[in-house]
Scaffold this motif. Structure first.
Motif, short mmCIF file in Angstrom:
data_model
loop_
_atom_site.label_atom_id
_atom_site.label_comp_id
_atom_site.label_asym_id
_atom_site.label_seq_id
_atom_site.Cartn_x
_atom_site.Cartn_y
_atom_site.Cartn_z
N PRO A 22 6.93 58.23 42.77
CA PRO A 22 6.83 57.17 43.76
C PRO A 22 7.09 55.75 43.23
CG PRO A 22 4.64 57.82 43.08
CD PRO A 22 5.61 58.76 42.40
N ARG A 23 7.24 55.59 41.93
CA ARG A 23 7.43 54.24 41.39
C ARG A 23 8.74 53.64 41.92
NH1 ARG A 23 7.08 55.34 35.14
NH2 ARG A 23 8.03 57.28 35.89
N VAL A 24 8.67 52.36 42.29
CA VAL A 24 9.85 51.64 42.75
C VAL A 24 10.29 50.72 41.61
CG1 VAL A 24 10.80 50.00 44.41
CG2 VAL A 24 9.09 51.68 45.15
N THR A 25 11.46 51.00 41.08
CA THR A 25 12.05 50.12 40.07
C THR A 25 13.30 49.51 40.68
OG1 THR A 25 13.28 52.00 39.16
CG2 THR A 25 11.19 51.45 38.09
N TRP A 26 13.58 48.28 40.33
CA TRP A 26 14.80 47.64 40.84
C TRP A 26 15.45 46.76 39.79
CZ3 TRP A 26 14.78 42.33 41.02
CH2 TRP A 26 13.52 41.71 41.02
N ARG A 27 14.68 46.23 38.88
CA ARG A 27 15.21 45.41 37.78
C ARG A 27 15.71 46.36 36.69
NH1 ARG A 27 11.09 42.17 37.49
NH2 ARG A 27 12.01 40.52 38.72
N ALA A 28 16.89 46.13 36.14
CA ALA A 28 17.49 47.03 35.16
C ALA A 28 16.55 47.34 34.00
CB ALA A 28 18.80 46.45 34.64
N GLY A 58 14.34 55.83 38.97
CA GLY A 58 14.74 54.89 40.01
C GLY A 58 15.60 55.57 41.05
N LEU A 59 15.69 54.95 42.19
CA LEU A 59 16.60 55.43 43.22
C LEU A 59 18.04 55.15 42.78
CD1 LEU A 59 14.63 54.15 46.35
CD2 LEU A 59 14.85 56.52 45.55
N CYS A 60 19.01 55.62 43.54
CA CYS A 60 20.42 55.43 43.18
C CYS A 60 20.74 53.96 42.94
CB CYS A 60 21.33 56.02 44.24
SG CYS A 60 21.12 55.30 45.90
N PHE A 61 20.16 53.07 43.74
CA PHE A 61 20.42 51.65 43.58
C PHE A 61 19.92 51.16 42.22
CE2 PHE A 61 19.21 52.23 48.16
CZ PHE A 61 20.49 52.18 48.67
N ALA A 62 18.74 51.59 41.84
CA ALA A 62 18.17 51.19 40.56
C ALA A 62 18.97 51.76 39.40
CB ALA A 62 16.71 51.65 40.48
N GLN A 63 19.43 52.99 39.53
CA GLN A 63 20.28 53.57 38.50
C GLN A 63 21.56 52.74 38.35
OE1 GLN A 63 20.34 57.51 40.35
NE2 GLN A 63 19.42 58.37 38.50
N ALA A 64 22.11 52.30 39.48
CA ALA A 64 23.30 51.45 39.43
C ALA A 64 22.99 50.11 38.77
CB ALA A 64 23.85 51.23 40.84
N HIS A 65 21.83 49.53 39.04
CA HIS A 65 21.45 48.27 38.41
C HIS A 65 21.40 48.43 36.89
CE1 HIS A 65 19.15 46.99 42.32
NE2 HIS A 65 20.45 47.19 42.53
N ALA A 66 20.82 49.54 36.43
CA ALA A 66 20.72 49.79 34.99
C ALA A 66 22.11 49.96 34.37
CB ALA A 66 19.86 51.02 34.72
N ALA A 72 14.88 45.83 50.41
CA ALA A 72 14.23 47.13 50.60
C ALA A 72 13.44 47.52 49.35
CB ALA A 72 15.26 48.19 50.95
N LEU A 73 14.07 47.39 48.19
CA LEU A 73 13.38 47.80 46.95
C LEU A 73 12.18 46.91 46.66
CD1 LEU A 73 16.49 48.52 44.69
CD2 LEU A 73 14.92 50.22 45.67
N LYS A 74 12.32 45.61 46.83
CA LYS A 74 11.25 44.69 46.48
C LYS A 74 10.10 44.69 47.49
CE LYS A 74 12.86 40.65 45.00
NZ LYS A 74 13.77 39.48 44.86
N SER A 75 10.34 45.20 48.69
CA SER A 75 9.30 45.16 49.72
C SER A 75 8.52 46.47 49.83
CB SER A 75 9.91 44.80 51.07
OG SER A 75 10.79 45.82 51.50
N HIS A 76 8.81 47.42 48.97
CA HIS A 76 8.10 48.71 49.01
C HIS A 76 7.43 48.99 47.67
CE1 HIS A 76 10.46 49.32 52.64
NE2 HIS A 76 9.65 50.31 52.94
#
Length: 179
Positions: A60-66, A75-83, A158-162
């Motif tokens: 359930p962890r929400v990561t968004w910063r690389a 991370g979700l697909c978006f987070a994987q892309a950020h990394a 979306a990532l930062k608000s959840h």
């Protein structure tokens, strides 16, 4: 492909692509062997193989910063892309963000390798690296043509608000209308 920024913007840091963070720099340094092609492949394979998708492992962890994605390994697909974008840019390789429109958006990466932009999707564990052609986890669905220099604002919101990635997938992922 359509680009939403100037070429040097695809090498820049931002709040999600914190490429100057010590963990991003250390990971990039460890992966940096050989030329740009070898480095791009190593960075792609690292994110594909070492960063678990939240839904796959029910994390359930929400990561968004690389740097957080690299630190927590999820991370979700978006987070994987950020990394992946952060690692590529830390190695001096231009990279940006692409999205595939389903009922919700799916995030992936476009990068400049050997004077050719290719799309790479670290979400797919069976997706192989290619410098010559797009490699997607979901190859049957067209990718939105824009390569963004920064993550789309709807994705970051979306990532930062959840606080729960699993709940985010159920109720709050950005839709194609966001693009």
């Amino acid at each position: 492909m359509i680009f939403d920024a100037d070429p040097w913007d695809y090498l820049a840091a931002d709040e999600a692509v914190d490429l100057e963070h010590p963990l991003v720099q250390a990971t990039a340094s460890t992966l940096r062997v050989g030329d740009d092609l070898a480095y791009a492949q190593a960075a792609f394979e690292y994110v594909r193989d070492e960063i678990e998708h939240s839904m796959d492992v029910q994390d359930p962890r929400v990561t968004w910063r690389a740097s957080d994605v690299l630190d927590q390994g999820v991370g979700l697909c978006f987070a994987q892309a950020h990394a992946l974008v952060a690692l590529l840019r830390a190695g001096g390789i231009q990279a940006g963000f692409c999205y595939q429109p389903f009922d919700v958006l799916h995030g992936l990466v476009a990068t400049l390798i050997d004077d050719r932009w290719v799309r790479l999707d670290p979400r797919g564990k069976d997706v192989e690296f290619s410098a010559a052609e797009d490699r997607l986890a979901f190859p049957g669905t067209p990718v939105h043509p824009t390569v963004y220099a920064a993550p789309h604002p709807a994705v970051l919101t979306a990532l930062k608000s959840h606080t729960n990635a699993l709940a985010l997938c159920e109720e709050g992922l950005p839709t194609p209308n966001a693009l």
